[in-house]
Design a protein around this motif. Structure first.
Motif, short mmCIF file in Angstrom:
data_model
loop_
_atom_site.label_atom_id
_atom_site.label_comp_id
_atom_site.label_asym_id
_atom_site.label_seq_id
_atom_site.Cartn_x
_atom_site.Cartn_y
_atom_site.Cartn_z
N THR A 34 -15.28 -35.62 -7.69
CA THR A 34 -14.67 -34.55 -7.49
C THR A 34 -13.89 -34.41 -6.14
O THR A 34 -12.78 -34.65 -5.92
N VAL A 35 -15.00 -34.16 -4.99
CA VAL A 35 -14.44 -34.17 -3.70
C VAL A 35 -15.61 -35.02 -2.88
O VAL A 35 -16.73 -35.25 -3.44
N TYR A 36 -15.29 -35.01 -1.90
CA TYR A 36 -16.41 -35.66 -0.73
C TYR A 36 -17.37 -34.33 -0.37
O TYR A 36 -16.86 -33.31 -0.31
N VAL A 117 -30.29 -21.45 -8.52
CA VAL A 117 -29.78 -22.83 -7.84
C VAL A 117 -28.54 -23.43 -8.72
O VAL A 117 -28.89 -23.49 -9.70
N ALA A 118 -27.65 -23.85 -7.95
CA ALA A 118 -26.57 -24.65 -8.71
C ALA A 118 -26.88 -26.06 -8.47
O ALA A 118 -27.25 -26.80 -7.48
N VAL A 119 -26.86 -26.75 -9.59
CA VAL A 119 -27.15 -28.27 -9.83
C VAL A 119 -26.19 -29.01 -10.55
O VAL A 119 -25.34 -28.51 -11.57
N ARG A 120 -26.04 -30.35 -10.03
CA ARG A 120 -25.14 -31.19 -11.03
C ARG A 120 -25.70 -32.47 -10.50
O ARG A 120 -26.07 -33.11 -9.70
N VAL A 121 -25.20 -33.89 -11.51
CA VAL A 121 -25.53 -34.98 -11.27
C VAL A 121 -24.06 -35.55 -11.39
O VAL A 121 -23.21 -35.48 -12.37
N ALA A 139 -28.47 -31.28 -0.93
CA ALA A 139 -27.68 -30.29 -1.12
C ALA A 139 -26.21 -30.64 -0.59
O ALA A 139 -26.11 -31.27 0.44
N ALA A 140 -25.00 -30.52 -1.24
CA ALA A 140 -23.61 -31.06 -0.40
C ALA A 140 -22.83 -29.81 -0.83
O ALA A 140 -22.19 -30.06 -2.05
N PRO A 141 -22.16 -29.24 0.01
CA PRO A 141 -21.12 -28.60 -0.19
C PRO A 141 -19.93 -29.42 0.19
O PRO A 141 -20.00 -30.71 0.61
N THR A 181 -16.55 -27.73 -12.23
CA THR A 181 -16.51 -26.43 -13.04
C THR A 181 -18.00 -25.75 -12.86
O THR A 181 -18.87 -26.58 -13.10
N VAL A 182 -17.82 -24.63 -12.28
CA VAL A 182 -19.28 -24.18 -12.05
C VAL A 182 -19.54 -23.11 -13.32
O VAL A 182 -18.90 -22.15 -13.31
N ILE A 183 -20.53 -23.17 -13.65
CA ILE A 183 -21.12 -22.22 -14.95
C ILE A 183 -22.43 -21.62 -14.66
O ILE A 183 -23.31 -21.95 -14.19
N SER A 213 -18.54 -15.21 -8.03
CA SER A 213 -19.79 -16.03 -7.45
C SER A 213 -19.66 -15.70 -5.89
O SER A 213 -18.65 -15.45 -5.35
N PRO A 214 -20.81 -15.78 -5.11
CA PRO A 214 -20.79 -15.58 -3.83
C PRO A 214 -19.72 -16.32 -2.91
O PRO A 214 -19.42 -16.08 -1.88
N GLY A 215 -19.59 -17.45 -3.23
CA GLY A 215 -18.26 -18.59 -2.45
C GLY A 215 -16.98 -18.29 -3.13
O GLY A 215 -16.16 -19.08 -2.56
O1 TXA Z 1 -17.25 -30.68 -6.87
C1 TXA Z 1 -18.12 -29.98 -6.32
O2 TXA Z 1 -18.74 -29.19 -6.77
C2 TXA Z 1 -18.31 -30.38 -4.91
C3 TXA Z 1 -18.83 -31.80 -4.93
C4 TXA Z 1 -19.11 -32.06 -3.19
O3 TXA Z 1 -19.85 -31.80 -5.68
N1 TXA Z 1 -19.09 -29.45 -4.23
C5 TXA Z 1 -18.58 -28.35 -3.80
O4 TXA Z 1 -19.38 -27.42 -3.33
O5 TXA Z 1 -17.37 -27.89 -4.23
P1 TXA Z 1 -18.90 -26.13 -2.37
O6 TXA Z 1 -20.25 -25.68 -1.62
O7 TXA Z 1 -17.80 -26.14 -1.67
O8 TXA Z 1 -18.91 -25.00 -3.46
C6 TXA Z 1 -19.91 -24.47 -4.33
C7 TXA Z 1 -19.60 -23.39 -5.31
C8 TXA Z 1 -19.51 -22.19 -4.25
O9 TXA Z 1 -18.22 -21.42 -5.18
C9 TXA Z 1 -20.56 -21.31 -4.64
O10 TXA Z 1 -20.37 -20.01 -4.54
C10 TXA Z 1 -21.04 -21.78 -5.88
O11 TXA Z 1 -20.69 -23.23 -6.27
N2 TXA Z 1 -22.55 -21.65 -5.95
C11 TXA Z 1 -23.49 -22.56 -5.67
N3 TXA Z 1 -24.62 -22.01 -6.00
C12 TXA Z 1 -24.57 -20.95 -6.56
C13 TXA Z 1 -25.44 -19.74 -7.04
N4 TXA Z 1 -26.73 -20.11 -6.82
N5 TXA Z 1 -24.92 -18.79 -7.67
C14 TXA Z 1 -23.43 -18.62 -7.97
N6 TXA Z 1 -22.61 -19.80 -7.30
C15 TXA Z 1 -23.28 -20.71 -6.73
#
Ligand code: TXA
Ligand code: MG
Length: 304
Positions: A34-36, A117-121, A139-141, A181-183, A213-215
């Motif tokens: 997706t992204v770095y 916790v948000a998880v992906r492979v 853990a990787a944002p 996609t975050v589910i 979502s918080p982010g």
């Molecule tokens: O494609 C991606 O997901 C990329 C690559 C590096 O894997 N990562 C990414 O991470 O975009 P970040 O931290 O930029 O975005 C994570 C998103 C945020 O919108 C955050 O709020 C949501 O996932 N998130 C993470 N944990 C969560 C949780 N426990 N509950 C709700 N939302 C969560």
């Protein structure tokens, strides 16, 4: 303190060095499809704290844990509904993130204080190899400064982020180009927290109204230059178009949403380097297949 090694090629030796750095509690910029991402050991609280600091990210914005396998990912959760396991078996490795109730061992600092916790492979051979070597989920944002554009090329990683890390592993251009996609998989039915390329496939099986979502901020994914969305680029403009334009600052984008997504951040990154007063972006159609791209475009164009 990290000793920045800059961009490294993903040789066996460099991956071994990166795995050792991660085990010592350092940060490493990793390629994904997706992204770095700016990665660290999800169980290492000091390293997670450094990740938030390096990005300038608010402490209540949770991180995604990246695992080498679905088994390792689900081991971070106390339970997972059947639909989450089905989605995982269909889409992992791939651009799908599942939010699940967390086990106690995942530190609260990594989840922004949430009990989920948000998880992906991730589907990138280099990072899957690194995950196997390091033997811990990472853990990787996205590897950008808070609110900035996610990098989709090793050389687009912001210098401050690269310097906070042991190294940037070059995995080439990201194939997908926008975030996963975050589910939310904590309820009876799956809910979309962040649209991504899988969304149009998933519609029907998930509640596709996007939840907060918080982010999720109105402004995000933004370059330094001001961005505005237009129906057609004005003459002489800098920006993204679907047409054929003579201006060297008008980048012609693909009319296929997946190809568009793959080029979006890299194209904006390059235009931003020209320091234009304004970047204009021609609006794609308001259809389901364009939803994830349109979500990113609207956030880029939010005023500061
Ligand atoms: O494609 C991606 O997901 C990329 C690559 C590096 O894997 N990562 C990414 O991470 O975009 P970040 O931290 O930029 O975005 C994570 C998103 C945020 O919108 C955050 O709020 C949501 O996932 N998130 C993470 N944990 C969560 C949780 N426990 N509950 C709700 N939302 C969560
Ligand atoms: Mg991000």
């Amino acid at each position: 303190m990290a000793d920045a090694h800059g961009i490294l090629q993903p040789t066996d030796e460099n991956l071994r060095l990166a795995a050792e750095a991660l085990k010592r509690g350092e940060l490493v910029v990793i390629p994904t499809e997706t992204v770095y991402g700016l990665a660290c050991d999800v169980f290492d609280e000091a390293a997670v704290r450094q990740t938030f600091f390096a990005k300038g990210r608010p402490a209540d914005n949770p991180l995604i844990a990246h695992a080498a396998s679905a088994a390792e990912a689900f081991a971070l959760a106390t339970q997972a509904p059947d639909y989450a396991r089905r989605l995982a078996s269909q889409y992992w490795p791939g651009p799908l993130t599942l939010v699940l109730p967390k086990v106690a061992r995942v530190p609260a600092i990594a989840t922004g204080g949430l009990d989920t916790v948000a998880v992906r492979v991730p589907a990138h051979p280099v990072t899957l190899e690194l995950l196997r070597l390091v033997e811990t989920p990472l853990a990787a944002p996205s590897a950008n400064l808070f609110m900035g554009l996610s990098p989709t090329r090793a050389e687009h990683v912001d210098r401050a982020i690269a310097e906070a890390a042991f190294c940037v592993i070059d995995g080439g251009p990201c194939r997908i180009g926008i975030e996963s996609t975050v589910i939310d998989a904590t309820g009876v039915v799956p809910k979309v927290l962040r649209p991504g390329v899988l969304l149009s496939d998933l519609v029907g099986s998930v509640d596709s109204a996007v939840r907060r979502s918080p982010g999720a901020y109105p402004r995000h994914y933004a370059p330094r230059s001001k961005v505005t969305l237009v129906h057609r680029l004005s003459d002489g403009a800098t920006g993204l178009t679907f047409g054929e334009r003579l201006e060297p600052t008008a980048v012609t984008m693909p009319s296929d949403p997946a190809l568009y997504a793959a080029l979006l951040y890299a194209s904006i990154h390059d235009l931003d380097l020209l320091h234009p007063e304004l970047i204009q972006i021609e609006l794609p159609p308001e259809t389901e297949v364009w939803r994830a791209v349109n979500d990113r475009l609207r956030k880029m164009a939010q005023p500061k």
